[in-house]
Design a protein around this motif. Structure first.
Motif, PDB file in Angstrom:
ATOM      1  N   ILE A  65      49.676 -18.715  65.874  1.00 16.33           N
ATOM      2  CA  ILE A  65      50.326 -17.646  65.306  1.00 16.33           C
ATOM      3  C   ILE A  65      51.473 -17.261  66.109  1.00 16.33           C
ATOM      4  CG2 ILE A  65      50.110 -15.369  64.359  1.00 16.33           C
ATOM      5  CD1 ILE A  65      47.194 -16.108  63.858  1.00 16.33           C
ATOM      6  N   ILE A  66      52.776 -16.888  65.809  1.00 14.09           N
ATOM      7  CA  ILE A  66      53.763 -16.176  66.351  1.00 14.09           C
ATOM      8  C   ILE A  66      54.264 -15.345  65.368  1.00 14.09           C
ATOM      9  CG2 ILE A  66      56.019 -16.606  67.199  1.00 14.09           C
ATOM     10  CD1 ILE A  66      55.291 -19.617  67.749  1.00 14.09           C
ATOM     11  N   THR A  67      54.462 -13.933  65.843  1.00 16.35           N
ATOM     12  CA  THR A  67      54.593 -12.774  65.062  1.00 16.35           C
ATOM     13  C   THR A  67      54.771 -11.650  66.120  1.00 16.35           C
ATOM     14  OG1 THR A  67      54.157 -11.521  63.246  1.00 16.35           O
ATOM     15  CG2 THR A  67      52.461 -12.052  64.654  1.00 16.35           C
ATOM     16  N   LYS A  68      55.733 -10.733  65.699  1.00 17.88           N
ATOM     17  CA  LYS A  68      56.289  -9.597  66.461  1.00 17.88           C
ATOM     18  C   LYS A  68      54.862  -8.650  66.687  1.00 17.88           C
ATOM     19  CE  LYS A  68      59.890  -6.183  66.827  1.00 17.88           C
ATOM     20  NZ  LYS A  68      60.962  -5.494  65.902  1.00 17.88           N
ATOM     21  N   GLU A  69      54.035  -8.141  65.729  1.00 25.14           N
ATOM     22  CA  GLU A  69      52.779  -7.750  65.825  1.00 25.14           C
ATOM     23  C   GLU A  69      51.639  -8.222  64.981  1.00 25.14           C
ATOM     24  OE1 GLU A  69      52.919  -3.269  64.655  1.00 25.14           O
ATOM     25  OE2 GLU A  69      54.804  -3.867  64.055  1.00 25.14           O
ATOM     26  N   ILE A  70      50.439  -8.080  65.285  1.00 26.26           N
ATOM     27  CA  ILE A  70      49.419  -8.642  64.484  1.00 26.26           C
ATOM     28  C   ILE A  70      48.242  -7.611  64.526  1.00 26.26           C
ATOM     29  CG2 ILE A  70      48.652 -10.158  66.284  1.00 26.26           C
ATOM     30  CD1 ILE A  70      47.694 -11.935  64.035  1.00 26.26           C
ATOM     31  N   VAL A  71      47.600  -7.462  63.429  1.00 25.80           N
ATOM     32  CA  VAL A  71      46.087  -6.698  63.304  1.00 25.80           C
ATOM     33  C   VAL A  71      45.201  -7.730  62.796  1.00 25.80           C
ATOM     34  CG1 VAL A  71      44.842  -4.906  62.363  1.00 25.80           C
ATOM     35  CG2 VAL A  71      47.594  -4.513  62.986  1.00 25.80           C
ATOM     36  N   VAL A  72      44.080  -8.127  63.565  1.00 26.46           N
ATOM     37  CA  VAL A  72      43.172  -8.958  63.184  1.00 26.46           C
ATOM     38  C   VAL A  72      41.935  -8.475  62.821  1.00 26.46           C
ATOM     39  CG1 VAL A  72      41.981 -11.141  64.099  1.00 26.46           C
ATOM     40  CG2 VAL A  72      44.181 -10.702  65.035  1.00 26.46           C
ATOM     41  N   TYR A  73      41.653  -8.467  61.266  1.00 28.91           N
ATOM     42  CA  TYR A  73      40.316  -8.245  60.957  1.00 28.91           C
ATOM     43  C   TYR A  73      39.517  -9.403  60.941  1.00 28.91           C
ATOM     44  CZ  TYR A  73      42.246  -3.652  59.825  1.00 28.91           C
ATOM     45  OH  TYR A  73      42.944  -2.251  59.668  1.00 28.91           O
ATOM     46  N   GLY A  74      40.091 -10.497  60.773  1.00 24.72           N
ATOM     47  CA  GLY A  74      39.203 -11.623  60.208  1.00 24.72           C
ATOM     48  C   GLY A  74      38.970 -12.806  61.695  1.00 24.72           C
ATOM     49  N   THR A  75      39.361 -13.859  61.527  1.00 24.31           N
ATOM     50  CA  THR A  75      38.919 -15.044  62.673  1.00 24.31           C
ATOM     51  C   THR A  75      40.157 -15.735  62.663  1.00 24.31           C
ATOM     52  OG1 THR A  75      36.930 -14.948  61.611  1.00 24.31           O
ATOM     53  CG2 THR A  75      37.612 -16.909  62.972  1.00 24.31           C
ATOM     54  N   VAL A  76      40.505 -16.169  64.149  1.00 22.07           N
ATOM     55  CA  VAL A  76      41.665 -16.901  64.410  1.00 22.07           C
ATOM     56  C   VAL A  76      41.019 -17.746  65.511  1.00 22.07           C
ATOM     57  CG1 VAL A  76      43.830 -17.122  65.541  1.00 22.07           C
ATOM     58  CG2 VAL A  76      43.366 -15.040  64.214  1.00 22.07           C
ATOM     59  N   HIS A  77      41.545 -19.195  65.197  1.00 25.64           N
ATOM     60  CA  HIS A  77      41.144 -20.357  66.194  1.00 25.64           C
ATOM     61  C   HIS A  77      42.453 -21.180  66.386  1.00 25.64           C
ATOM     62  CE1 HIS A  77      36.886 -20.308  64.945  1.00 25.64           C
ATOM     63  NE2 HIS A  77      37.118 -20.222  63.597  1.00 25.64           N
ATOM     64  N   GLY A  78      43.050 -20.432  67.521  1.00 26.28           N
ATOM     65  CA  GLY A  78      44.432 -20.811  67.940  1.00 26.28           C
ATOM     66  C   GLY A  78      44.900 -19.769  68.747  1.00 26.28           C
ATOM     67  N   ASP A  79      46.023 -20.205  69.318  1.00 22.48           N
ATOM     68  CA  ASP A  79      46.701 -19.571  70.162  1.00 22.48           C
ATOM     69  C   ASP A  79      47.713 -18.422  69.511  1.00 22.48           C
ATOM     70  OD1 ASP A  79      45.764 -21.105  72.036  1.00 22.48           O
ATOM     71  OD2 ASP A  79      47.533 -22.327  72.614  1.00 22.48           O
ATOM     72  N   ILE A  80      47.721 -17.215  70.087  1.00 19.20           N
ATOM     73  CA  ILE A  80      48.756 -16.222  69.470  1.00 19.20           C
ATOM     74  C   ILE A  80      49.783 -15.684  70.452  1.00 19.20           C
ATOM     75  CG2 ILE A  80      48.706 -13.847  68.535  1.00 19.20           C
ATOM     76  CD1 ILE A  80      45.772 -14.323  67.841  1.00 19.20           C
ATOM     77  N   GLN A  81      50.989 -15.676  69.831  1.00 18.30           N
ATOM     78  CA  GLN A  81      52.022 -14.992  70.739  1.00 18.30           C
ATOM     79  C   GLN A  81      52.671 -13.964  69.927  1.00 18.30           C
ATOM     80  OE1 GLN A  81      55.029 -18.011  72.135  1.00 18.30           O
ATOM     81  NE2 GLN A  81      56.495 -16.563  72.316  1.00 18.30           N
ATOM     82  N   THR A  82      52.698 -12.761  70.772  1.00 20.41           N
ATOM     83  CA  THR A  82      52.979 -11.857  69.833  1.00 20.41           C
ATOM     84  C   THR A  82      53.443 -10.661  70.949  1.00 20.41           C
ATOM     85  OG1 THR A  82      52.333  -9.893  68.328  1.00 20.41           O
ATOM     86  CG2 THR A  82      50.483 -10.791  69.707  1.00 20.41           C
ATOM     87  N   GLU A  83      54.165  -9.405  70.550  1.00 19.39           N
ATOM     88  CA  GLU A  83      54.586  -8.606  71.247  1.00 19.39           C
ATOM     89  C   GLU A  83      53.276  -7.212  71.454  1.00 19.39           C
ATOM     90  OE1 GLU A  83      58.184  -6.790  70.170  1.00 19.39           O
ATOM     91  OE2 GLU A  83      59.162  -8.413  70.251  1.00 19.39           O
ATOM     92  N   SER A  84      52.610  -7.467  70.177  1.00 26.59           N
ATOM     93  CA  SER A  84      51.492  -6.391  70.063  1.00 26.59           C
ATOM     94  C   SER A  84      50.363  -6.967  69.205  1.00 26.59           C
ATOM     95  CB  SER A  84      51.984  -4.896  69.359  1.00 26.59           C
ATOM     96  OG  SER A  84      51.149  -4.123  69.327  1.00 26.59           O
ATOM     97  N   ILE A  85      48.827  -6.819  69.821  1.00 28.27           N
ATOM     98  CA  ILE A  85      47.833  -7.309  68.955  1.00 28.27           C
ATOM     99  C   ILE A  85      46.754  -6.364  69.069  1.00 28.27           C
ATOM    100  CG2 ILE A  85      47.083  -8.362  71.076  1.00 28.27           C
ATOM    101  CD1 ILE A  85      45.814 -10.507  69.027  1.00 28.27           C
ATOM    102  N   GLU A  86      46.386  -6.226  67.773  1.00 28.48           N
ATOM    103  CA  GLU A  86      45.006  -5.110  67.789  1.00 28.48           C
ATOM    104  C   GLU A  86      43.910  -6.099  67.263  1.00 28.48           C
ATOM    105  OE1 GLU A  86      45.920  -1.786  65.066  1.00 28.48           O
ATOM    106  OE2 GLU A  86      48.049  -1.308  66.105  1.00 28.48           O
ATOM    107  N   ILE A  87      42.942  -6.248  67.682  1.00 23.49           N
ATOM    108  CA  ILE A  87      41.574  -6.854  67.313  1.00 23.49           C
ATOM    109  C   ILE A  87      40.690  -5.751  66.767  1.00 23.49           C
ATOM    110  CG2 ILE A  87      39.931  -8.410  68.031  1.00 23.49           C
ATOM    111  CD1 ILE A  87      41.704  -9.506  70.192  1.00 23.49           C
ATOM    112  N   ARG A  88      40.504  -5.751  65.508  1.00 24.28           N
ATOM    113  CA  ARG A  88      39.601  -4.762  64.920  1.00 24.28           C
ATOM    114  C   ARG A  88      37.955  -5.114  65.245  1.00 24.28           C
ATOM    115  NH1 ARG A  88      42.413  -0.140  64.248  1.00 24.28           N
ATOM    116  NH2 ARG A  88      44.582  -0.608  63.379  1.00 24.28           N
ATOM    117  N   ALA A  89      37.203  -4.173  64.745  1.00 25.92           N
ATOM    118  CA  ALA A  89      35.810  -4.372  65.000  1.00 25.92           C
ATOM    119  C   ALA A  89      34.986  -5.755  64.370  1.00 25.92           C
ATOM    120  CB  ALA A  89      34.999  -3.237  64.374  1.00 25.92           C
ATOM    121  N   THR A  90      35.985  -6.451  63.320  1.00 21.96           N
ATOM    122  CA  THR A  90      35.576  -7.426  62.800  1.00 21.96           C
ATOM    123  C   THR A  90      36.150  -8.710  62.933  1.00 21.96           C
ATOM    124  OG1 THR A  90      36.849  -6.935  60.837  1.00 21.96           O
ATOM    125  CG2 THR A  90      34.710  -5.965  60.527  1.00 21.96           C
TER     126      THR A  90
END
Length: 121
Positions: A65-90
């Motif tokens: 994943i490449i994006t400016k900002e990301i909020v993750v409530y779900g599941t990621v199997h891979g690399d992330i490149q971003t300026e800002s990331i939030e990993i929520r409780a789920t």
């Protein structure tokens, strides 16, 4: 007297969604989207979103994943490149993250290598 300054940033969760992969949908291949996208289904491939990405609780990405900002409530199997990331409780992430800012709520899961510094997306 008027004070001029930077506009307050609108939370990603409150911005208009330009692209939606709904729950139950499966996308095999790369996804490229302008503005803000939300994924509640499954994406088997790389995701590039110009402004921001919301990965819903039922959402899953098997790819990078490449994006400016990301909020993750779900599941990621891979690399992330971003300026800002939030990993929520789920949220669950397995892979490398390159970011400037990181927020992990209690219950959020991250397994991988983290690199923090200036990231231009």
């Amino acid at each position: 007297m008027a004070i001029f300054g930077k506009k307050d940033k609108v939370a990603l969760d409150l911005q208009a969604i330009s692209t939606l992969i709904s729950e139950g949908s499966v996308l095999d291949g790369s996804l490229t989207a302008p503005a803000v996208a939300r994924i509640d289904g499954l994406v088997n491939g790389d995701v590039t979103v110009t402004e921001g990405l919301i990965l819903g609780e039922k959402g899953e990405v098997k790819g990078n994943i490449i994006t400016k900002e990301i909020v993750v409530y779900g599941t990621v199997h891979g690399d992330i490149q971003t300026e800002s990331i939030e990993i929520r409780a789920t949220g669950k992430i397995t892979g490398q993250i390159k970011t400037q800012t990181l927020l992990v709520e209690t219950g959020g899961v991250y397994n991988g290598q983290l690199t923090m510094g200036v990231v231009k997306v």
